[in-house]
Design a protein around this motif. Sequence first.
Motif, mmCIF file in Angstrom:
data_model
loop_
_atom_site.group_PDB
_atom_site.id
_atom_site.type_symbol
_atom_site.label_atom_id
_atom_site.label_comp_id
_atom_site.label_asym_id
_atom_site.label_seq_id
_atom_site.Cartn_x
_atom_site.Cartn_y
_atom_site.Cartn_z
ATOM 1 N N SER A 150 0.943 -1.216 0.134
ATOM 2 C CA SER A 150 0.330 0.141 -0.091
ATOM 3 C C SER A 150 0.609 1.224 0.194
ATOM 4 O O SER A 150 0.341 2.403 -0.618
ATOM 5 C CB SER A 150 -0.703 -0.425 1.440
ATOM 6 N N ALA A 151 1.776 1.527 0.630
ATOM 7 C CA ALA A 151 2.728 1.700 0.013
ATOM 8 C C ALA A 151 3.659 2.008 -1.218
ATOM 9 O O ALA A 151 4.958 2.810 -1.704
ATOM 10 C CB ALA A 151 4.012 2.680 1.380
ATOM 11 N N GLY A 152 3.153 1.164 -1.860
ATOM 12 C CA GLY A 152 4.469 1.212 -3.471
ATOM 13 C C GLY A 152 5.697 0.313 -3.498
ATOM 14 O O GLY A 152 5.926 -0.426 -4.658
ATOM 15 N N LEU A 153 5.560 -0.173 -2.143
ATOM 16 C CA LEU A 153 7.433 -1.128 -2.610
ATOM 17 C C LEU A 153 6.765 -2.683 -2.933
ATOM 18 O O LEU A 153 5.968 -3.275 -2.359
ATOM 19 C CB LEU A 153 7.238 -1.425 -1.375
ATOM 20 N N GLN A 154 7.410 -2.925 -3.449
ATOM 21 C CA GLN A 154 7.954 -4.606 -3.906
ATOM 22 C C GLN A 154 7.770 -5.888 -3.098
ATOM 23 O O GLN A 154 8.966 -5.239 -2.235
ATOM 24 C CB GLN A 154 8.259 -4.419 -4.886
ATOM 25 N N VAL A 155 6.807 -6.880 -2.808
ATOM 26 C CA VAL A 155 7.388 -7.875 -2.048
ATOM 27 C C VAL A 155 7.860 -8.663 -2.415
ATOM 28 O O VAL A 155 7.373 -8.708 -3.854
ATOM 29 C CB VAL A 155 5.883 -7.739 -1.176
ATOM 30 N N LEU A 156 9.448 -9.517 -1.938
ATOM 31 C CA LEU A 156 8.732 -10.574 -2.282
ATOM 32 C C LEU A 156 9.388 -11.586 -1.365
ATOM 33 O O LEU A 156 9.255 -11.135 0.302
ATOM 34 C CB LEU A 156 10.655 -10.719 -2.800
ATOM 35 N N GLU A 157 9.247 -12.764 -1.664
ATOM 36 C CA GLU A 157 9.391 -14.150 -0.681
ATOM 37 C C GLU A 157 10.149 -14.827 -0.637
ATOM 38 O O GLU A 157 10.675 -14.906 -1.817
ATOM 39 C CB GLU A 157 7.733 -14.785 -1.006
ATOM 40 N N HIS A 158 10.673 -15.154 0.712
ATOM 41 C CA HIS A 158 11.960 -16.216 0.674
ATOM 42 C C HIS A 158 11.166 -16.910 1.603
ATOM 43 O O HIS A 158 10.212 -17.208 2.444
ATOM 44 C CB HIS A 158 13.181 -15.337 1.366
ATOM 45 N N PRO A 159 11.671 -18.419 1.512
ATOM 46 C CA PRO A 159 10.781 -19.728 1.852
ATOM 47 C C PRO A 159 11.767 -18.992 3.714
ATOM 48 O O PRO A 159 12.427 -18.380 4.295
ATOM 49 C CB PRO A 159 11.503 -20.711 1.877
ATOM 50 N N PHE A 160 10.591 -20.074 4.631
ATOM 51 C CA PHE A 160 10.581 -19.826 6.262
ATOM 52 C C PHE A 160 10.627 -21.156 6.506
ATOM 53 O O PHE A 160 10.876 -21.088 7.440
ATOM 54 C CB PHE A 160 9.748 -18.415 6.677
ATOM 55 N N PHE A 161 9.328 -21.148 6.927
ATOM 56 C CA PHE A 161 8.073 -22.579 7.302
ATOM 57 C C PHE A 161 7.985 -23.662 6.014
ATOM 58 O O PHE A 161 7.079 -23.243 5.272
ATOM 59 C CB PHE A 161 7.820 -22.085 8.312
ATOM 60 N N ASP A 162 8.028 -25.065 6.797
ATOM 61 C CA ASP A 162 7.257 -25.925 5.914
ATOM 62 C C ASP A 162 6.043 -26.436 7.093
ATOM 63 O O ASP A 162 6.558 -27.041 7.863
ATOM 64 C CB ASP A 162 7.930 -26.999 5.615
ATOM 65 N N GLN A 163 5.014 -25.913 5.941
ATOM 66 C CA GLN A 163 3.429 -26.648 7.145
ATOM 67 C C GLN A 163 3.439 -27.739 7.465
ATOM 68 O O GLN A 163 2.854 -28.261 9.100
ATOM 69 C CB GLN A 163 2.337 -26.111 6.312
ATOM 70 N N SER A 164 3.833 -29.059 6.349
ATOM 71 C CA SER A 164 3.346 -30.465 6.825
ATOM 72 C C SER A 164 4.391 -31.256 7.856
ATOM 73 O O SER A 164 4.001 -31.915 8.927
ATOM 74 C CB SER A 164 3.800 -30.972 5.250
ATOM 75 N N THR A 165 5.833 -30.346 7.846
ATOM 76 C CA THR A 165 7.064 -31.134 8.875
ATOM 77 C C THR A 165 7.143 -30.063 9.758
ATOM 78 O O THR A 165 7.924 -30.396 10.537
ATOM 79 C CB THR A 165 8.026 -30.993 7.599
ATOM 80 N N GLN A 166 6.770 -29.151 9.844
ATOM 81 C CA GLN A 166 6.610 -28.165 10.715
ATOM 82 C C GLN A 166 7.867 -27.375 11.323
ATOM 83 O O GLN A 166 8.426 -27.738 12.683
ATOM 84 C CB GLN A 166 5.245 -28.823 12.300
ATOM 85 N N THR A 167 8.564 -26.995 10.227
ATOM 86 C CA THR A 167 9.941 -27.012 10.700
ATOM 87 C C THR A 167 10.975 -25.482 9.787
ATOM 88 O O THR A 167 10.185 -25.226 8.764
ATOM 89 C CB THR A 167 11.469 -27.455 10.667
ATOM 90 N N VAL A 168 11.665 -24.817 10.377
ATOM 91 C CA VAL A 168 11.934 -23.634 10.463
ATOM 92 C C VAL A 168 12.953 -24.158 8.828
ATOM 93 O O VAL A 168 13.705 -25.101 9.042
ATOM 94 C CB VAL A 168 12.661 -22.416 10.886
ATOM 95 N N LEU A 169 12.135 -23.225 7.936
ATOM 96 C CA LEU A 169 13.900 -23.879 6.505
ATOM 97 C C LEU A 169 14.371 -22.738 5.828
ATOM 98 O O LEU A 169 14.858 -22.097 5.155
ATOM 99 C CB LEU A 169 12.688 -23.446 5.414
ATOM 100 N N PHE A 170 15.587 -22.732 7.614
ATOM 101 C CA PHE A 170 16.203 -21.855 7.125
ATOM 102 C C PHE A 170 17.395 -21.650 6.079
ATOM 103 O O PHE A 170 17.748 -20.627 6.025
ATOM 104 C CB PHE A 170 17.567 -22.039 8.655
ATOM 105 N N ASP A 171 17.730 -22.678 5.793
ATOM 106 C CA ASP A 171 18.818 -22.728 4.759
ATOM 107 C C ASP A 171 18.873 -22.009 3.605
ATOM 108 O O ASP A 171 19.150 -21.459 3.051
ATOM 109 C CB ASP A 171 19.755 -24.420 4.462
ATOM 110 N N ALA A 172 17.103 -22.503 3.666
ATOM 111 C CA ALA A 172 16.527 -22.247 2.100
ATOM 112 C C ALA A 172 16.144 -20.679 2.013
ATOM 113 O O ALA A 172 16.606 -19.988 1.477
ATOM 114 C CB ALA A 172 15.708 -22.904 1.744
ATOM 115 N N MET A 173 16.148 -19.926 3.510
ATOM 116 C CA MET A 173 15.886 -19.026 3.337
ATOM 117 C C MET A 173 16.891 -18.045 3.456
ATOM 118 O O MET A 173 17.503 -16.973 2.034
ATOM 119 C CB MET A 173 14.972 -18.233 5.421
ATOM 120 N N ILE A 174 18.019 -18.468 3.766
ATOM 121 C CA ILE A 174 19.167 -17.335 3.923
ATOM 122 C C ILE A 174 19.633 -17.576 2.417
ATOM 123 O O ILE A 174 20.274 -16.828 1.360
ATOM 124 C CB ILE A 174 20.362 -18.587 3.932
#
Length: 405
Positions: A150-174
């Motif tokens: 809403s402020a005109g910024l572009q949003v990009l996504e990085h992996p964070f969490f796998d819902q099925s295994t309930q784990t943080v996807l830290f390496d993929a995030m970094i």
Amino acid sequence: MTADSLTFPTQTRLFDGLDDQPLDAMLLLLRQLRDDPRTGKIDLGIGVYGDEAGRTPVMQAVRQAERIVAEAQTTKAYVAAEGDARFIALLASIVLGAARAADDRYCGLQTPGGTGALRLAAELIARANPDARVWVGTPTWINHQALMRSAGLQVLEHPFFDQSTQTVLFDAMISTLETARPGDVLLLHACCHNPTGAGFTSDQWRTIADLCARKGLLPLIDIAYQGLGHGLEEDAAAMRALLDIVPEALITASCSKNFGLYRERLGALWIKGSNAQAALRARANCVKAGRSMWSMPPDHGASVVRTILESADLTANWQAELATMRARINSVRTELARAVPQLASVAQQTGMFVLLPLSREAVAELRVKHGVYMVENGRMNVAGLRSENLPRFAAALEPYLSKGE
Ligand code: LMR
């Protein structure tokens, strides 16, 4: 002559051409819950604390402070565009810790809720660097992306969490964030992640801090649930350590949850600048942006929180009640993990939310068949469970978890 009898040229009818706007998942859920006449519904939707009796009471310290404010207040004249300076100074010690609260590279202002703080942060980023891209983890709070856009910024996504295994996807995030550009923004949850309840280890926080410093990324840290995970200090510790490493940062706080002031709309934004002048200039830009959105923030909640934090007794009462809320949330987590073995990880996560490994169809079926209300992505508010409804919820949930839905 009535308006109906006037003929307007059709091209002046501005509103006829507007697109329909579906409610976001949270607001839709509120409406569905309100319109459902069944008794025994289980409300695990919007992030509002519920006690063992299913109530969201006004905190005792808030009630007392409200009485004091009502007695002492002699005017309703405007306070200031930055809000209540004393409130900001007192809350800074809670959020940032005493040392940073006294550091003139940090400058804060009051906002209408944590949402107002995020919106203002987005405006400030857009003014400072219109080409900045904001990186958000998937998933994140459903309003984060909309607030940034809403402020005109572009949003990009990085992996964070796998819902099925309930784990943080830290390496993929970094590894995804290695592609970020200097001047990009990294939106982080300080604690009690919404919607997953998952968090980083202190080593992972250190890696994120180093990455921000090395790549010139601006951390935007949302601390909306301080005190509902491990404690006020504990929940802010990782964020504070990161703040000591990076030259600039934005911190958005909310008093909705930890003071239970939801409808009063009270939050705050702090800017860490490279020096005091830069921080003050950034705040002046926020004031300017806020002026054209809400002019000045509402005062009531700020007066109440100031009154609490100015009194050692009220502060102790508030912290004790917050500790009770936190203990209840953590004990519901333990109970749920015990009742549903597939959800053992819930006991290790923190805060109000769990992102259940459920399909959207399963969430809809739980609502229709069992009156269980959760956000469509599978987010449940654990503070909506009670001893009385937890076994019923666990039984309703079990078949969907065994089917891997
Ligand atoms: C939530 O996530 O449930 C809360 O932050 C309320 C909201 O506005 O979405």
